[in-house]
Design a protein around this motif. Structure first.
Motif, PDB file in Angstrom:
ATOM      1  N   ILE A  15     -19.642  24.422  32.029  1.00  0.00           N
ATOM      2  CA  ILE A  15     -20.959  24.285  31.408  1.00  0.00           C
ATOM      3  C   ILE A  15     -21.341  22.827  31.186  1.00  0.00           C
ATOM      4  O   ILE A  15     -22.428  22.372  31.579  1.00  0.00           O
ATOM      5  CB  ILE A  15     -21.021  25.047  30.065  1.00  0.00           C
ATOM      6  CG1 ILE A  15     -21.052  26.556  30.309  1.00  0.00           C
ATOM      7  CG2 ILE A  15     -22.262  24.637  29.272  1.00  0.00           C
ATOM      8  CD1 ILE A  15     -20.990  27.382  29.035  1.00  0.00           C
ATOM      9  N   GLU A  16     -20.464  22.062  30.545  1.00  0.00           N
ATOM     10  CA  GLU A  16     -20.835  20.691  30.189  1.00  0.00           C
ATOM     11  C   GLU A  16     -21.022  19.790  31.402  1.00  0.00           C
ATOM     12  O   GLU A  16     -22.035  19.094  31.498  1.00  0.00           O
ATOM     13  CB  GLU A  16     -19.812  20.117  29.208  1.00  0.00           C
ATOM     14  CG  GLU A  16     -19.839  20.821  27.867  1.00  0.00           C
ATOM     15  CD  GLU A  16     -19.210  20.012  26.751  1.00  0.00           C
ATOM     16  OE1 GLU A  16     -19.443  18.795  26.701  1.00  0.00           O
ATOM     17  OE2 GLU A  16     -18.492  20.594  25.942  1.00  0.00           O
ATOM     18  N   ILE A  92     -11.813  21.492  37.902  1.00  0.00           N
ATOM     19  CA  ILE A  92     -12.725  22.302  37.093  1.00  0.00           C
ATOM     20  C   ILE A  92     -13.090  23.579  37.857  1.00  0.00           C
ATOM     21  O   ILE A  92     -13.527  23.525  39.009  1.00  0.00           O
ATOM     22  CB  ILE A  92     -13.997  21.509  36.740  1.00  0.00           C
ATOM     23  CG1 ILE A  92     -13.632  20.293  35.875  1.00  0.00           C
ATOM     24  CG2 ILE A  92     -15.014  22.388  36.021  1.00  0.00           C
ATOM     25  CD1 ILE A  92     -14.772  19.341  35.645  1.00  0.00           C
ATOM     26  N   ASP A  93     -12.896  24.727  37.229  1.00  0.00           N
ATOM     27  CA  ASP A  93     -13.224  26.015  37.826  1.00  0.00           C
ATOM     28  C   ASP A  93     -14.732  26.228  37.755  1.00  0.00           C
ATOM     29  O   ASP A  93     -15.290  26.364  36.663  1.00  0.00           O
ATOM     30  CB  ASP A  93     -12.484  27.134  37.078  1.00  0.00           C
ATOM     31  CG  ASP A  93     -12.807  28.521  37.631  1.00  0.00           C
ATOM     32  OD1 ASP A  93     -13.446  28.610  38.695  1.00  0.00           O
ATOM     33  OD2 ASP A  93     -12.428  29.509  36.973  1.00  0.00           O
ATOM     34  N   ILE A  94     -15.408  26.241  38.905  1.00  0.00           N
ATOM     35  CA  ILE A  94     -16.860  26.412  38.908  1.00  0.00           C
ATOM     36  C   ILE A  94     -17.270  27.856  39.179  1.00  0.00           C
ATOM     37  O   ILE A  94     -18.455  28.176  39.251  1.00  0.00           O
ATOM     38  CB  ILE A  94     -17.537  25.473  39.928  1.00  0.00           C
ATOM     39  CG1 ILE A  94     -16.987  25.695  41.338  1.00  0.00           C
ATOM     40  CG2 ILE A  94     -17.351  24.024  39.501  1.00  0.00           C
ATOM     41  CD1 ILE A  94     -17.678  24.843  42.400  1.00  0.00           C
ATOM     42  N   THR A 157     -24.071  24.516  19.247  1.00  0.00           N
ATOM     43  CA  THR A 157     -23.463  25.842  19.177  1.00  0.00           C
ATOM     44  C   THR A 157     -22.332  26.033  20.187  1.00  0.00           C
ATOM     45  O   THR A 157     -21.663  27.058  20.171  1.00  0.00           O
ATOM     46  CB  THR A 157     -24.525  26.933  19.408  1.00  0.00           C
ATOM     47  OG1 THR A 157     -25.155  26.725  20.670  1.00  0.00           O
ATOM     48  CG2 THR A 157     -25.571  26.887  18.306  1.00  0.00           C
ATOM     49  N   HIS A 158     -22.110  25.085  21.067  1.00  0.00           N
ATOM     50  CA  HIS A 158     -21.014  25.203  22.021  1.00  0.00           C
ATOM     51  C   HIS A 158     -19.685  25.019  21.288  1.00  0.00           C
ATOM     52  O   HIS A 158     -19.585  24.221  20.364  1.00  0.00           O
ATOM     53  CB  HIS A 158     -21.155  24.150  23.128  1.00  0.00           C
ATOM     54  CG  HIS A 158     -20.242  24.379  24.281  1.00  0.00           C
ATOM     55  ND1 HIS A 158     -18.967  23.868  24.325  1.00  0.00           N
ATOM     56  CD2 HIS A 158     -20.406  25.085  25.430  1.00  0.00           C
ATOM     57  CE1 HIS A 158     -18.382  24.234  25.456  1.00  0.00           C
ATOM     58  NE2 HIS A 158     -19.239  24.967  26.144  1.00  0.00           N
ATOM     59  N   PRO A 159     -18.642  25.773  21.675  1.00  0.00           N
ATOM     60  CA  PRO A 159     -17.356  25.681  20.967  1.00  0.00           C
ATOM     61  C   PRO A 159     -16.803  24.266  20.829  1.00  0.00           C
ATOM     62  O   PRO A 159     -16.188  23.936  19.817  1.00  0.00           O
ATOM     63  CB  PRO A 159     -16.429  26.551  21.834  1.00  0.00           C
ATOM     64  CG  PRO A 159     -17.334  27.569  22.432  1.00  0.00           C
ATOM     65  CD  PRO A 159     -18.616  26.842  22.709  1.00  0.00           C
ATOM     66  N   THR A 160     -17.011  23.414  21.829  1.00  0.00           N
ATOM     67  CA  THR A 160     -16.476  22.053  21.733  1.00  0.00           C
ATOM     68  C   THR A 160     -17.131  21.277  20.594  1.00  0.00           C
ATOM     69  O   THR A 160     -16.475  20.493  19.898  1.00  0.00           O
ATOM     70  CB  THR A 160     -16.674  21.291  23.054  1.00  0.00           C
ATOM     71  OG1 THR A 160     -18.064  21.169  23.329  1.00  0.00           O
ATOM     72  CG2 THR A 160     -15.998  22.007  24.198  1.00  0.00           C
TER      73      THR A 160
END
Length: 312
Positions: A15-16, A92-94, A157-160
């Protein structure tokens, strides 16, 4: 004016970086369609969702952004596709990585993404509220951060981001000097000031992010304690800090622990987030090799955060 809505079917992990690629390509207004948001009733942090399940994929997530429809659109989309595919080189898994386009009118684009962004309580004290929502505090010690994410990634709101703010709440001290590396929308900078920091230095490579951070500081009446500027990580920074926070990719975090260590006062804290499970040990080893003590590690969904301390 007509706009094109670009939709990328991908993974939470991507996402980021994909959001950053879209912003750098001139996109305005990124939204995330994550099926985890469809939990019924009150969600993990207190927000109430009233969303349409048909908008969401059965697995993975969809990242949407908006590009002006012009003669360069086709070329821009191809560059975006290439940049996203290149993320695999960084481990990174896309995921599915299917990219689609749809035409949308300007009046629809201007408000479409806002339905995904509601007030959300993300820690014991902090609630993030978009500027267009009339939110009233429910307790006297609640800290409300008003946000207008605009074109900069980071609605809070993103977990990070949640992990970062929760760590800030535990470790920041009154009158601390804070450095925010990769500030994005400036949410961690604003949170730090509302929690008692006397001065925050916020850095980002993206001029749009720097402007957004300044605007969001002004929305929360803390602009007098925020100095935001364009900079590559901590290169050339000389300010001594009590706390440094960095919510960016693991591959970037491991590039500057020595700089962070040098700028932190003895006993200071280095909060890192944006770390996927597969890169957790990479970051942990980098921090320990630099001389940091790992104080705590926290997890939310597939994301990890570390709080490290420079010894006295």
């Amino acid at each position: 004016m007509k706009w094109s809505e670009i939709s990328v079917h991908t993974t939470n992990e991507a996402i980021e970086p994909i959001s950053n690629i879209l912003h750098e390509s001139g996109a305005s207004g990124v939204v995330i369609e994550d099926p985890a948001d469809l939990e019924k009733g009150e969600a993990r942090f207190g927000e109430i969702y009233a969303l349409d399940p048909s908008d969401y994929p059965e697995e993975g997530v969809i990242v949407k952004a908006y590009l002006p429809k012009n003669s360069f659109l086709g070329e821009t989309v191809e560059e975006i596709k290439g940049s996203i595919t290149a993320l695999e080189q960084f481990g990174i898994d896309i995921g599915t990585n299917s990219v689609t386009l749809a035409e949308i009118q300007e009046e629809d684009w201007a408000t479409a993404w806002k339905k995904y962004y509601k007030p959300v309580k993300i820690s014991e004290k902090v609630t993030i509220a978009p500027t267009w929502e009339d939110y009233q505090p429910v307790s006297t010690d609640e800290l409300i951060i008003e946000m207008d994410p605009g074109m900069a990634f980071g609605t809070g709101t993103h977990p990070t981001t949640v992990l970062s703010i929760q760590a800030l709440e535990r470790f920041i001290r009154k009158n601390d000097t804070v450095i925010d590396v990769g500030t994005g929308s400036g949410i961690l900078s604003v949170a730090s000031i509302l929690m008692g920091a006397k001065q925050v230095y916020a850095y980002d490579l993206d001029d749009v992010a720097v402007t957004s951070a300044k605007n969001n500081a002004a929305l929360n009446n803390v602009e007098d304690r925020l100095e935001a500027s364009r900079n590559n990580l901590l290169n050339g920074v000389t300010h001594q800090a009590d706390l440094i926070v960095a919510n960016i990719l693991a591959e970037i975090i491991v590039k500057f622990p020595k700089d962070a260590y040098a700028l932190l006062k003895p006993g200071g804290y280095f909060i890192t987030s944006g770390i996927i499970e597969g890169k957790k040990e990479l970051v942990r080893e980098s921090l320990i090799e630099t001389g940091f003590e790992i104080i705590e590690s926290n997890r939310m969904e597939d994301w990890i955060s570390f709080t490290a301390r420079r010894p006295e």
